[in-house]
Design a protein around this motif. Structure first.
Motif, mmCIF file in Angstrom:
data_model
loop_
_atom_site.group_PDB
_atom_site.id
_atom_site.type_symbol
_atom_site.label_atom_id
_atom_site.label_comp_id
_atom_site.label_asym_id
_atom_site.label_seq_id
_atom_site.Cartn_x
_atom_site.Cartn_y
_atom_site.Cartn_z
ATOM 1 N N PRO A 308 -29.999 -29.878 46.130
ATOM 2 C CA PRO A 308 -29.256 -29.107 47.697
ATOM 3 C C PRO A 308 -28.160 -28.315 46.620
ATOM 4 N N ILE A 309 -28.278 -26.620 46.672
ATOM 5 C CA ILE A 309 -27.418 -26.079 45.823
ATOM 6 C C ILE A 309 -25.184 -26.570 46.186
ATOM 7 N N LEU A 328 -24.776 -19.908 40.416
ATOM 8 C CA LEU A 328 -24.933 -21.295 42.480
ATOM 9 C C LEU A 328 -24.368 -20.308 43.924
ATOM 10 N N CYS A 329 -23.286 -20.664 43.198
ATOM 11 C CA CYS A 329 -22.701 -19.757 44.651
ATOM 12 C C CYS A 329 -23.320 -18.931 45.470
ATOM 13 N N PRO A 334 -27.263 -16.827 52.341
ATOM 14 C CA PRO A 334 -26.053 -15.717 54.170
ATOM 15 C C PRO A 334 -25.131 -16.276 54.709
ATOM 16 N N GLU A 335 -26.126 -16.898 55.752
ATOM 17 C CA GLU A 335 -25.110 -16.917 56.892
ATOM 18 C C GLU A 335 -23.822 -17.898 56.816
ATOM 19 N N ASP A 336 -23.717 -18.854 55.822
ATOM 20 C CA ASP A 336 -22.839 -19.636 54.920
ATOM 21 C C ASP A 336 -21.188 -18.371 54.348
ATOM 22 N N GLU A 344 -16.334 -21.448 45.802
ATOM 23 C CA GLU A 344 -16.245 -19.793 44.911
ATOM 24 C C GLU A 344 -14.384 -19.811 43.992
ATOM 25 N N SER A 345 -14.133 -20.033 45.095
ATOM 26 C CA SER A 345 -12.281 -19.336 45.835
ATOM 27 C C SER A 345 -12.176 -20.409 45.052
#
Length: 997
Positions: A308-309, A328-329, A334-336, A344-345
């Motif tokens: 899993p990513i 990878l992010c 897109p729904e997440d 990412e932050s």
């Protein structure tokens, strides 16, 4: 960068026979198997379909990892020969396979849809374009392109010849990349145009792998080269494998290669680092499916299922591979989007701290900027930066308020808190803190704040604009309801517009200013303050004073309109620059000229402040300060009044410079003020010298010279007031100038000649009056007046002493009673004429109503005359004096020889004028005579026709043969007798009329 990107899971084990090809459809495995014994004999090949025990009836379309796959269906002798390639079209539910020829079967029932036996028999490679339904087949040295028509049959589109047997190929847009023996070529599927790309390796056959982006990966031994759809190399695009791959499949974001001893996984992002190595020996095929990669061994099928990513991101972040983690992010669904933003932050923050601790400050600031964390958090890394008190809630605190992101943001918050604790555990500066406050770290902070500034300032400005508009609307609503009772609105008084944006702008600008000063960028700090800024005044003021950056401090005061404080500081700095003579740089920075330049823009907005602050520079740089007042149009009356009250010693300096620098002069009030100042100082000086007994008329001080110069060159002052203040027994030169201003020329000349004994000044005075009054004939006798004074000295002096009283009440004339004292005698008449000479209107010829021979009068009075001066005046100004009058005034005993220098040029000039007049007269007469002759000639040429009908205009009878006359108009005819009688009648009437008069 090694981490677990895939888990190797055995899906099918113990397949009876040799696996030739493998594919998947709807979560099921399609395995082409040939019996080992049959294969040796060239027997048929079967298709075995395996499914997961836990898969749902409708199928999920994905390969699952729970348990081994079981055989669901077995189609024996599905192919007559082992298939060379097999591919599934998931969007069309079709199975394409290449055995003896290309066959097409419908899934999941495996019904035969189409068989292309003619053109594809003996083919060794094919490429399928699922989007357009195009099939490219390579057979020997021919390339044929088919189109799937209506999902039922293949229709041939094009066929091209190629240089050699095809080994590998793939679609790339409208082109097809071909691998032919040892080289790669691009062929256009519409025109057949071939383009060479480059040669393949010496060891491995050509390998063409299409990428999801439309680009290609071409194999060259153990190197994979990236090219675009036209075969052009992509810069820095290459993958270096540990060995020569037999095949490569692409499963974003990785490239998976089948090597002799293992399966190697590398990143598609430069520098294409190794991600993972999966030990699988004797892998025959690698096939990419929807969610995994299938690895076909001799009798087994393994699935490389992606980890899993989120788990991969955690691994990469923990190992410090932040760039790969961020990449990878981007692959998160897109729904997440919120989850992806939080991850990412978190990564950006961790990455930023990692780079900051490694000394890569600019890269760290870039990561903090991408993390969208508040600038207050970044500024917490700089303990020496003083921040204003705010009520800003950081972005990490906002994340905690969102339940769905609380878990993901917990690690971010923990890490941020841990860094905050590290910064506040000790008051002593640790080596880490010193490192963070290094020059490079501050430079990176400056760039970070400048990058953030535009957006924050824009929001703060919009916030201010919104408040102004809302306040104006509220005020207009109050004005529009004047008759409604005004009740106190407590609720409105409690509400106010949020000032978060302005607080953030204050934090940013205050920090940016300090960082700029700490990095030695004072010019940048000046530019910041010159524009719109929200710097905290108190913090910045204390900071700049501590660092002694007075230029920036002055700009801070100026931007906050604290001009009084700025000017006080400037005065202190200028004084300090005088005491520090050795510090030349300091002296160059701060000088009185800086005060003048600072005052310049304030002259129009706050002239009183300018006056209060200009005393210092007015003493040291008077000319520049006066130029400032003049150029910026500071009211002169205001300046003079202020100086008169607060700096009287500078009043005369101001008026002097203003008078000398102003092109249009100064108004009469200021002129009078300046002259009165000069006169007061001169009178004080005169009284001192008089008491000491040292006074003479030829004694001059600097102020007296200024007074005389001002009196001569200006005329806006009040003459009467000045004459009243002058002493009667001194300052005759000043009195003479004032007499001249009110046209009391005789008095002025008498002072120059008798009191001052300066005949040359008297002559200069006459010259000036004569030149100024050249257009006024009455002024031309000024020299004659001087002659009278020369030739009647005692009487003129006596009369002046009697008439020395102030003339304020006599302007512009003199009392008539004064002439009564000189009744009787020709000498008395002369004096009277001299006194009243300014009231006499002389004719242009200079004739005088009085008679003056100058012979026996002076002898009677016993007073000497100034004959030599008179003769010198006549010889020098003979052309400006009436000769007859001058000769009448001279004494009879004057020698003719003494008059040669006067009479010779006078007579020569008179003779010359006479000759000129005669010549002109004759020329005019001749010209007039010529005109008369020409007129007579023209009239004699006139022709008059007289016939029998011509009538006399006087008697109205026919002319016939009688003598006649014609009038000058050329039309009126009369008998000559009638004309003569009419002339006689006119003569008689004229004589009678004269008698009556």
């Amino acid at each position: 960068m090694v981490h677990s990107a895939y888990d190797a899971v055995e899906l099918v084990a113990g397949v009876p026979g040799r696996i030739e090809a493998v594919a998947s459809h709807a979560g099921k495995l399609l395995v082409a198997v040939s019996d080992s014994e049959g294969f040796l004999r060239g027997s048929d090949c079967s298709l075995r379909i395996y499914s997961s025990p836990a898969s749902s009836p409708e199928g999920g379309g994905e390969i699952r990892r729970d348990g081994p796959y079981a055989l669901e269906r077995h189609e024996q002798r599905f192919w007559r020969r082992p298939p060379l390639a097999m591919e599934v079209s998931a969007s069309r539910d079709l199975l394409l396979s290449l055995s003896e020829w290309v066959a097409l079967h419908r899934l999941p029932g495996l019904e035969t849809v189409a068989v292309v036996s003619n053109k594809t028999k003996g083919a060794n490679v094919f490429a399928w374009d699922d989007r357009r339904g195009l099939l490219a087949v390579g057979r020997q040295k021919r390339l044929t392109v088919f189109r799937l028509d209506s999902g039922r049959e293949f229709v041939e589109v094009k066929e091209f010849g190629v240089p050699d047997i095809l080994k590998s190929m793939a679609w790339c847009g409208d082109n097809i990349c071909l691998g032919i023996r040892r080289e790669y070529m691009i062929i256009n599927s519409m025109t057949g145009a071939l383009t060479d790309v480059f040669s393949s390796g010496r060891i491995a056959p050509p390998l063409v792998v299409p990428l999801p982006t439309g680009e290609l990966l071409l194999g060259k031994d153990n190197i994979g080269v990236f090219v675009d759809q036209n075969g052009k190399l992509i810069q820095d695009g290459r993958i270096i494998w540990s060995d020569t791959p037999a095949s490569v499949v692409i499963h974003r974001p990785y490239a998976v290669a089948r090597l002799p001893r293992h399966v190697e996984i590398r990143s598609l992002r430069a520098p294409n680092a190794l991600v993972q190595t999966v030990v699988l020996r004797d892998v025959q095929k690698l096939v990419q499916t929807g969610n995994c990669i299938l690895a076909a061994l001799s009798n087994n099928v393994c699935g490389l299922l992606p980890v899993p990513i989120g788990a991969q991101i955690v691994q990469l972040t923990a190992s410090g591979e932040f760039e790969e983690a961020l990449a990878l992010c981007k692959l998160l669904p897109p729904e997440d989007s919120n989850l992806r933003a939080a991850k990412e932050s978190s990564i950006h923050i961790r990455y930023g701290h990692f780079l900051f601790d490694s000394g890569k400050y600019e890269d760290a600031m870039e990561q903090f900027s991408n993390s969208h964390v508040d600038i207050t958090y970044v500024l917490s890394l700089y303990p020496s930066i003083v921040l204003p008190q705010t009520h800003i809630i950081g972005e990490h605190d906002k994340l905690l308020d969102m339940p769905e992101l609380a878990t993901e943001s917990s690690d971010v918050t923990d890490e941020m808190e841990s860094y905050s604790l590290q910064l506040h555990e000790s008051d002593d500066k640790s080596p880490l803190e010193v490192k963070k406050m290094s020059h490079n770290a501050l430079v990176a902070l400056v760039k970070y704040l400048q990058k953030k500034r535009s957006g924050i300032i824009e929001r703060a400005t919009a916030e201010v604009t919104e408040e102004v508009v809302s306040g104006a609307v509220h005020h207009s609503l109050i004005l529009s309801e004047p008759y409604k009772p005004k009740k106190p609105n407590k609720k409105r008084a409690q509400t106010h517009t949020s000032s978060i944006a302005r607080e953030m702008a204050t934090v940013l600008d205050t920090s940016l200013l300090q960082a700029l000063i700490l990095t030695g960028q004072s010019s940048g700090a000046m530019e910041l303050l010159k524009g719109l800024n929200y710097c905290d005044l108190k913090i910045c003021e204390e900071f700049l004073k501590e660092w002694s950056d007075y230029m920036v401090l002055l700009e801070l005061y100026k931007s906050n309109e604290m001009h009084r404080e700025a000017l006080q500081l400037l005065n202190q700095l200028v004084e300090k620059s005088k005491s520090e003579m050795e510090n030349t740089d300091f002296n160059k920075k701060f000088n009185p000229q800086m005060i003048i330049e600072y005052l310049r823009p304030l002259c129009r907005s706050d002239p009183m402040l300018v006056l209060e602050s200009s005393l210092y520079v007015l003493e040291r740089n008077p000319s520049e300060t006066i130029e400032l007042f003049l150029s910026e149009n500071v009211p002169a009356d205001l300046v003079n009044s202020y100086l008169k009250q607060h700096a009287p010693n500078l009043q005369s300096t101001y008026l002097e410079l203003m008078l000398s620098m102003s092109e249009t002069g100064i108004n009469p009030n200021l002129q009078n003020e300046l002259v009165q100042l000069y006169l007061s100082e001169v009178l004080d000086w005169y009284n001192i010298l008089k008491e000491e007994g040292n006074w003479t008329e030829k004694t001059y001080s600097a102020t007296r010279k200024k007074l005389i110069s001002t009196l001569e060159n200006n005329s806006g002052y009040n003459t009467d007031l000045l004459l009243k203040r002058l002493p009667q027994d001194a300052l005759f030169e000043e009195r003479a100038i004032l007499y001249g201003k009110i046209n009391q020329h005789l008095r002025a000349l008498s002072l120059y000649v008798h009191k001052l004994q300066m005949p040359e000044r008297a002559v200069a005075y006459c010259d000036r009056v004569y030149e100024e009054g050249a257009q006024q004939p009455s002024k031309s006798n000024i020299y004659f007046n001087l002659l009278q004074i020369y030739l009647n000295p005692r009487k003129a002096e006596k009369e002046f002493e009697q008439k020395i009283i102030p003339v304020a009440s006599q302007y512009p004339g003199i009392h008539k009673s004064s002439s009564a004292k000189f009744k009787g005698g020709r000498t008395g008449k002369k004096v009277v004429e001299i006194e009243g000479a300014d009231e006499i209107r002389f004719s242009p010829s200079g004739t005088d109503s009085g008679r003056s021979d100058g012979d026996g009068d002076d002898a009677n009075d016993g007073g000497p005359i100034m004959l030599n001066e008179a003769l010198e005046l006549l010889s020098q100004r003979w052309d400006r004096i009436n000769g007859a009058q001058a000769l009448r005034l001279l004494p009879r005993d004057t020698k003719l020889q003494d008059l040669v220098s006067f009479l010779e040029p006078l007579l020569r000039n008179s003779s010359e004028h006479l000759r000129n007049y005669l010549v002109i007269k004759n020329l005019i007469f001749r010209a007039n005579l010529q005109v008369v002759k020409e007129d007579l000639y023209k009239r004699r040429q006139a022709v008059v026709k007289i016939d029998g009908n011509s009538m006399c205009s006087l008697c109205h009878k026919r002319i016939a043969n009688s003598a006649f006359a014609i009038y000058p108009n050329g039309q009126t005819l009369v008998h000559f007798v009638c004309f003569r009688e009419s002339q006689q009648i006119k003569a008689v009437r004229g004589a009678n009329s004269m008698r009556r008069r």
